[in-house]
Design an enzyme around this catalytic site. Structure first.
Site, PDB file in Angstrom:
ATOM      1  N   TYR A 115      57.841  57.360  27.005  1.00 19.69           N
ATOM      2  CA  TYR A 115      57.152  56.330  26.220  1.00 19.69           C
ATOM      3  C   TYR A 115      58.197  55.549  25.408  1.00 19.69           C
ATOM      4  O   TYR A 115      59.129  56.135  24.857  1.00 19.69           O
ATOM      5  CB  TYR A 115      56.141  57.029  25.304  1.00 19.69           C
ATOM      6  CG  TYR A 115      55.443  56.098  24.353  1.00 19.69           C
ATOM      7  CD1 TYR A 115      54.507  55.192  24.817  1.00 19.69           C
ATOM      8  CD2 TYR A 115      55.729  56.122  22.998  1.00 19.69           C
ATOM      9  CE1 TYR A 115      53.871  54.320  23.949  1.00 19.69           C
ATOM     10  CE2 TYR A 115      55.098  55.264  22.113  1.00 19.69           C
ATOM     11  CZ  TYR A 115      54.169  54.358  22.596  1.00 19.69           C
ATOM     12  OH  TYR A 115      53.545  53.506  21.736  1.00 19.69           O
ATOM     13  N   LYS A 212      45.062  57.957  22.322  1.00 20.90           N
ATOM     14  CA  LYS A 212      44.683  57.603  23.689  1.00 20.90           C
ATOM     15  C   LYS A 212      43.441  58.410  24.121  1.00 20.90           C
ATOM     16  O   LYS A 212      42.388  58.244  23.568  1.00 20.90           O
ATOM     17  CB  LYS A 212      45.881  57.798  24.620  1.00 20.90           C
ATOM     18  CG  LYS A 212      47.215  57.270  24.051  1.00 20.90           C
ATOM     19  CD  LYS A 212      47.232  55.767  23.800  1.00 20.90           C
ATOM     20  CE  LYS A 212      48.409  55.318  22.932  1.00 20.90           C
ATOM     21  NZ  LYS A 212      49.729  55.792  23.302  1.00 20.90           N
TER      22      LYS A 212
HETATM   23  C1  LIG Z   1      51.033  55.959  22.719  1.00 20.91           C
HETATM   24  C2  LIG Z   1      51.947  57.031  23.176  1.00 20.91           C
HETATM   25  C3  LIG Z   1      52.794  57.698  22.270  1.00 20.91           C
HETATM   26  C4  LIG Z   1      52.882  57.329  20.799  1.00 20.91           C
HETATM   27  O1  LIG Z   1      51.708  57.596  20.128  1.00 20.91           O
HETATM   28  P1  LIG Z   1      51.192  56.746  18.864  1.00 20.91           P
HETATM   29  O2  LIG Z   1      49.926  57.437  18.519  1.00 20.91           O
HETATM   30  O3  LIG Z   1      51.019  55.315  19.305  1.00 20.91           O
HETATM   31  O4  LIG Z   1      52.255  56.857  17.810  1.00 20.91           O
HETATM   32  C5  LIG Z   1      53.580  58.734  22.761  1.00 20.91           C
HETATM   33  N1  LIG Z   1      53.573  59.067  24.081  1.00 20.91           N
HETATM   34  C6  LIG Z   1      52.793  58.416  24.967  1.00 20.91           C
HETATM   35  C7  LIG Z   1      52.831  58.826  26.404  1.00 20.91           C
HETATM   36  C8  LIG Z   1      51.962  57.382  24.552  1.00 20.91           C
HETATM   37  O5  LIG Z   1      51.206  56.735  25.452  1.00 20.91           O
END
Ligand SMILES: *Cc1c(COP(=O)(O)O)cnc(C)c1O
Length: 410
Positions: A115, A212
């Site tokens: 990410y 997510k």
């Molecule tokens: C969005 C995401 C993150 C970071 O998370 P946040 O809640 O936006 O700080 C880390 N890893 C993956 C795979 C992501 O999709």
């Protein structure tokens, strides 16, 4: 943070229960005074004490622990087959706390296509604290060579990778890392605990951006880490309190509510992504489809081994004919898929990684990882399959036709 949720009335132990039952009931006790089926939101920052050092209940100060956070953490621990879970104010804060737990001079081996925010933390923040990270585009092949005995403390994996959906064999990496006493962290955000449980395959820590799939409604920013080790619990819960990057009670409550339907949403998203991936793959307007739920995926065998029923999850990406312009037009012409970053919500989204989420990566590096200008990433939500299919196919047709006309090849 409390280990192993208990059940009401001494019923069967939670460990015997299946995912959907745990999602609904783990960490969700009835209120002991009112019988409320849903826990109230504990907004109080402080908790009364009957005498010095003797709180009325379990709680003293909300940063250290809070009832809504505890409930959420218990639910995640149950769903990730972990003894402990700790919630943080974002997925990024979760990563930061794990990296902060390493001593200066430590070394980390990571997959290359992590990410973007994780990459940024590894290269721009961890280095300032004396922690070095080496990235590998083919970690299954070279993890052992990259390990520096006595210095390497963590191996960081993201599977599936973003946005090309490449898979890593967790068991294989863990076997090598554990020979050297090194911990394996798996970012499981893209699949959610319903589709994959990394601890069952030998990982030591599983992390999620709760933002997510776990929350699933695109209205909470939060993160969580789950693990089995008592010493990790001691170290990371100390840092959770000491650093203070904790989620609010309201966000914990919302994310816990979202979590209760994770199994339903993850199944529907997989059904939808599978239908869209198959239709795209059959289209003459598409160069290639990346989706671990279909047989054409180069790592399909890992999906079958690591994912529940070989499910592919809700994320896919594909290369459209007509270059970057066609990719941009596709996202303009979809009517149900909203052009936006992020993923894992009930609503379907699409984006062009080379121009949006991955624009910061130099073109040659991007393309080496399969992130071409014509790549479109889609997060399939829980709308009706037929509607999503029709939407994707009409946008595909229109986008490719428009680029052909402009290039005088129509
Ligand atoms: C969005 C995401 C993150 C970071 O998370 P946040 O809640 O936006 O700080 C880390 N890893 C993956 C795979 C992501 O999709």
């Amino acid at each position: 943070m409390v280990a192993l949720p208990t059940t009401q009335n001494g019923a069967s132990t939670p460990q015997d229960r299946r995912f959907g039952t745990l999602a609904v009931h783990a960490g969700a006790p009835h209120d002991p005074t009112t019988g409320a089926v849903i826990a109230p939101i504990s907004l109080s920052t402080t908790f009364a004490q009957t005498s010095v050092g003797n709180p009325v209940g379990l709680y003293e100060y909300t940063r250290s622990s809070n009832p809504n956070r505890d409930n959420f953490e218990q639910a995640i621990a149950a769903l990730e087959h972990a003894k402990y879970a700790l919630a943080f104010s974002s997925g990024s804060a979760t990563t930061a706390v794990i990296l902060q737990s390493l001593a200066a001079g430590s070394h980390v081996v990571s997959v290359s296509d992590v990410y973007g925010g994780t990459h940024r933390y590894f290269t721009k923040v961890a280095s300032a604290h004396g922690v070095q990270v080496t990235f590998s585009p083919c970690i299954e092949l070279d993890v052992e060579e990259l390990i520096r005995p006595n210095e390497t403390k963590l191996v960081w994996i993201e599977t599936p990778s973003n946005p090309t959906l490449g898979l890593v064999d967790i068991e294989k990496i863990a076997a090598v890392a554990h020979k050297y006493g090194i911990l394996v962290v798996v970012d499981n955000t893209f699949l959610s605990p319903y589709v994959q449980n990394p601890l069952d395959h030998g990982a030591d820590i599983v992390v999620h951006s709760v933002t997510k799939y776990i929350n699933g409604h695109s209205d909470v920013l939060m993160g969580v880490a789950a693990f089995n080790s008592d010493s990790l619990q001691e170290r990371l819960s100390f840092l959770q309190n000491a650093i203070g990057a904790v989620p609010s009670p309201f966000d914990c409550w919302l994310a816990h509510r979202g979590l209760k339907t994770l199994h339903l949403r993850a199944r529907e998203a997989t059904t939808n992504a599978t239908a869209v991936a198959k239709a795209l793959e059959a289209s003459p307007n598409v160069i290639a489809v990346n989706y671990p739920g279909i047989d054409s995926h180069p790592n399909r065998a890992i999906a079958v081994k690591q994912h529940r029923n070989g499910m592919g999850g809700g994320m896919l990406s594909f290369r459209i004919k007509g270059g970057q312009e066609a990719a941009h037009l596709f996202c303009k012409y979809t009517k149900i898929f909203t052009l936006a970053e992020s993923l894992g919500g009930v609503e379907s989204l699409c984006e062009v990684p080379s121009s949006m989420t991955h624009a910061g990566i130099p073109k040659d590096q991007r393309e080496a990882a399969g992130v071409f200008d014509d790549l479109v990433r889609m997060s399939c939500g829980v709308e009706d399959s037929e509607d999503l299919l029709a939407d994707a196919l009409q946008a595909l047709e229109k986008a490719v036709a428009a680029t052909k006309v402009e290039n005088g090849s129509a």
